[in-house]
Structure formats: structure tokens, C-alpha cells
Write a protein that holds these residues in place. Structure first.
Motif, short mmCIF file in Angstrom:
data_model
loop_
_atom_site.label_atom_id
_atom_site.label_comp_id
_atom_site.label_asym_id
_atom_site.label_seq_id
_atom_site.Cartn_x
_atom_site.Cartn_y
_atom_site.Cartn_z
N GLU A 2 0.83 -1.19 0.00
CA GLU A 2 0.00 0.00 0.00
C GLU A 2 0.88 1.24 0.00
O GLU A 2 1.98 1.24 0.53
CB GLU A 2 -0.91 0.01 1.23
N GLU A 3 0.38 2.30 -0.61
CA GLU A 3 1.11 3.56 -0.65
C GLU A 3 0.36 4.61 0.17
O GLU A 3 -0.86 4.65 0.19
CB GLU A 3 1.25 4.06 -2.09
N THR A 5 -1.04 8.13 0.59
CA THR A 5 -1.43 9.24 -0.27
C THR A 5 -1.30 10.55 0.51
O THR A 5 -1.34 10.55 1.74
CB THR A 5 -2.86 9.06 -0.76
N ARG A 6 -1.12 11.64 -0.22
CA ARG A 6 -0.97 12.93 0.44
C ARG A 6 -2.31 13.42 0.98
O ARG A 6 -3.34 13.29 0.33
CB ARG A 6 -0.40 13.95 -0.55
N ASP A 8 -5.00 16.21 2.07
CA ASP A 8 -5.40 17.58 1.78
C ASP A 8 -5.46 18.34 3.10
O ASP A 8 -6.23 17.98 4.00
CB ASP A 8 -6.78 17.58 1.10
N ARG A 53 -5.13 9.70 8.32
CA ARG A 53 -5.25 10.40 7.05
C ARG A 53 -6.69 10.58 6.57
O ARG A 53 -7.00 10.38 5.40
CB ARG A 53 -4.43 9.68 5.98
N HIS A 165 -10.15 7.53 4.42
CA HIS A 165 -9.01 7.29 3.54
C HIS A 165 -8.98 5.83 3.08
O HIS A 165 -9.11 4.91 3.88
CB HIS A 165 -7.71 7.62 4.27
N PRO A 167 -6.43 3.26 1.27
CA PRO A 167 -5.04 3.12 0.81
C PRO A 167 -4.98 2.65 -0.64
O PRO A 167 -5.86 1.94 -1.13
CB PRO A 167 -4.47 2.05 1.76
N VAL A 168 -3.94 3.07 -1.33
CA VAL A 168 -3.70 2.66 -2.71
C VAL A 168 -2.81 1.42 -2.70
O VAL A 168 -1.68 1.47 -2.20
CB VAL A 168 -3.03 3.79 -3.52
N LYS A 170 -0.72 -1.82 -4.51
CA LYS A 170 0.01 -2.16 -5.73
C LYS A 170 0.39 -3.64 -5.69
O LYS A 170 1.55 -3.98 -5.48
CB LYS A 170 1.27 -1.31 -5.87
N ARG A 277 7.56 12.25 -1.37
CA ARG A 277 6.45 11.36 -1.06
C ARG A 277 6.20 11.33 0.46
O ARG A 277 7.16 11.41 1.25
CB ARG A 277 6.75 9.94 -1.57
#
Length: 342
Positions: A2-3, A5-6, A8, A53, A165, A167-168, A170, A277
């Protein structure tokens, strides 16, 4: 994997403040509550709070609730098998394989639990019964402190959004999953067993770093890990050196607590506002806190802590990337060119 994410800043302007205050609470309550390994709740608090997040939900409490449970389960397994070498090795290798497979094929950070926590408990059991009990109790106490702090801080400084949130992930998409996993285990398992053979807790960082490299599906992800975690180690060491110099001039606990809190706030805020990142800033913070707490709460020399962490982390990650690339070139020559170049 998982990455991160930024975030806001308009959705969660208090992310850095919540994280810094959670870390401060763990620092301040460590001694009164008898936490003998304060580094563990401090680092877990920083990681879990900065991973929120977004809006608080039920899943946000998975970490604090799981920490005491996992601490007792994995410590019991380690204590029950440490005097049976073959069983001890088989169980640790099986859990490592399951953890890396989860991270690699599902993109789940939950695999870290099966990879890092058992290794940590097993190494402690090899070192001494007292070390195992200290880490187990520190994790359990940290989970309780963090769970309460998470509730209170989200009430006082809530996110300004209802969005949860996601998670992204991969995951690796491959036609040779068995070969891909075996290649990673061929790199990870010998290092894990060699670390067990030394009985040196300070060397545990090597298999931990290898786990993150082995869990990446492609070379691009590994290089990102090298930049974020390897580069983060160097910057984190620099931040820790500055903080230790200040603490050396004024060696008082309030100064140490303030330094840890300010470092956390500054670096977690950078996860929102910085150009790199988010993982880079999070890992810089993790390294700085680990080095600072290890050098001040422990008996080790500060210079030794910094140099050893930098050398071991950088060497382990570069070596793992090279070995994985070599083994993939030999045993998976049919991998698509786009994936190899990623």
C-alpha cells in the motif's frame, strides 16, 4: 504494498498536531506506567496516527486493539518454540512467507504483522526471557495508551472531512506467483536466520528493511523504497544528531519530550506540505525518534546508534535490490519488459 497518499490540509489540518500529541503522551506516560521499551509505543503512535489520514472509522482502531493481542500471541509462540530449534525456524519462516505473500500479491500492509512482529518477538526470546517480556508488555501498554489517545485527540482535534481514507494498493500481477515468492524468500529467509544466529537485537533492522524491499512488486517500487527509507535514514540520522546535541547541553526530561514532540510535528506536517512522497517524511520521523529514544533511554552510545542504523539500512536495501534483480533475471526471464523497467 500500500502507498501513503498525500493528505489535503483542508480536510485534515490537525494531522500533525494529533500525531505529535499522541507521541508526547506516550513519552510522558512511559515511565509512570512502567513501559521498559518506550521506543515501541512512541514509534507505533507516530506511525498509526499519521496513517489515519482522514475521518476516523472502526478500522482506525485495528492497530491499537491488535497491538496487545499480537504481543501476547507472538510472544507465546516465540517462548513456546525457542527451545525447539527446528520448530522455531519452521514457524518463523512460514509466518515470514505468509506475510511477504500478503504484501506482494494483495498489496496489504497487514503482511507486515506476520513478517516483522514474529521476528521481533523471536529475536527477543533468543536474547532473554526478560527481553521478550519487556517488548511484549511495552507493546500491550502502547496499544492501550494509543487507543485512548486516538479517541481523545480525534474528539478535540477532529478531521474536517467525513471521507475515509482508502489506501492505494500495488499488488504484483504475474503468471509465476510461486517463482516470484520463492525468489523473495531466497533473499529474505537466509538473512532472517543469520540474524537469529547472532542473537543481536540491534541487527533486527536488516530483515525488517529486506521485508519492505521483497514486498515490492517491481524495480520501480524497490527504488522508491530505497529513496524513501534509505534516504529517510540519512536525513533522520541528521535530525537525531541535532536533537541529541541539544539534549546533551540541557539533559532534562522535559527538553527530551519537547524535542520528540517538535520533531514529530514538523515531519508529519511535511507529509502534507512537503514535495517528497509522504512515506519519506514518515520514515525520517521514525528513524529520528528511534535513534533519539535509543540513545537517551538506553545504554548504547549515541554515535554507535546512528552509524549502525545508517550502515545496516543502506547496505541491506542495496544488497537486497541487487540480489532480487539477479535472481529474477535468471529464473523469470519471461517477465514483461515493462514490468522489469518499472
Amino acid at each position: 504494498m500500500e502507498e501513503l497518499t498525500r493528505v489535503d490540509p483542508n480536510e485534515d489540518p490537525y494531522l500533525a498536531l494529533r500525531t505529535a500529541l499522541a507521541v508526547a503522551i506516550c513519552v510522558i506516560l512511559a515511565e509512570p506506567l512502567g513501559v521498559s521499551q518506550p521506543m515501541m509505543p512512541i514509534v507505533f503512535a507516530m506511525s498509526m496516527m499519521s496513517n489515519q489520514r482522514g475521518a476516523l472509522n472502526v478500522a482506525s482502531f485495528a492497530g491499537p486493539i491488535a497491538m496487545p493481542v499480537l504481543a501476547f500471541v507472538f510472544s507465546w509462540i516465540a517462548a513456546a518454540t525457542v527451545n525447539e530449534p527446528m520448530l522455531f525456524i519452521v514457524i518463523n519462516v512460514a509466518m515470514a512467507a505468509a506475510g511477504i505473500a500478503l504484501m506482494l500479491f494483495k498489496g496489504s500492509r497487514g503482511g507486515i504483522v506476520l513478517t516483522v512482529f514474529p521476528a521481533m518477538m523471536s529475536m527477543s526470546a533468543l536474547f532473554s526471557d526478560m527481553a521478550l517480556a519487556a517488548i511484549r508488555d511495552s507493546m500491550a501498554a502502547g496499544g492501550v495508551i494509543l487507543g485512548v489517545a486516538m479517541i481523545v485527540l480525534n474528539i478535540v482535534f477532529p478531521p474536517q472531512t467525513s471521507r475515509v481514507h482508502v489506501p492505494v494498493a500495488k499488488p504484483l500481477d504475474t503468471t509465476s506467483p510461486r517463482a516470484e515468492l520463492l525468489i523473495r524468500l531466497a533473499v529474505y529467509v537466509p538473512v532472517l536466520l543469520a540474524t537469529f544466529a547472532t542473537g543481536d537485537m540491534n541487527l533486527l533492522i536488516v530483515p525488517i528493511m529486506l521485508a519492505f524491499i521483497c514486498a515490492e512488486p517491481d524495480r520501480g517500487g524497490r527504488m522508491d523504497q530505497l529513496v524513501d527509507r534509505g534516504g529517510g535514514t540519512l536525513i533522520g540520522a541528521f535530525v537525531a544528531i541535532i536533537a541529541m546535541a541539544i539534549y546533551h547541553v540541557v539533559p532534562q526530561f522535559p527538553v527530551l519530550a519537547a524535542l520528540i514532540t517538535l520533531i514529530t510535528y514538523w515531519l508529519i506536517d511535511k507529509m502534507t506540505t512537503g514535495r517528497a512522497r509522504p512515506l519519506f517524511y514518515q520514515y525520517v520521523c521514525s528513524v529520528a525518534l528511534v535513534m533519539l529514544v535509543s540513545a537517551t533511554f538506553g545504554a548504547r552510545d549515541a554515535f554507535e546508534v546512528v552509524i549502525q542504523r545508517v550502515v545496516l539500512t543502506s547496505g541491506a536495501m542495496v544488497g537486497a535490490i541487487a540480489m532480487l534483480s539477479l535472481l529474477e533475471a535468471i529464473f523469470i526471464p519471461s517477465r514483461p519488459e515493462a514490468l522489469q523497467a518499472a
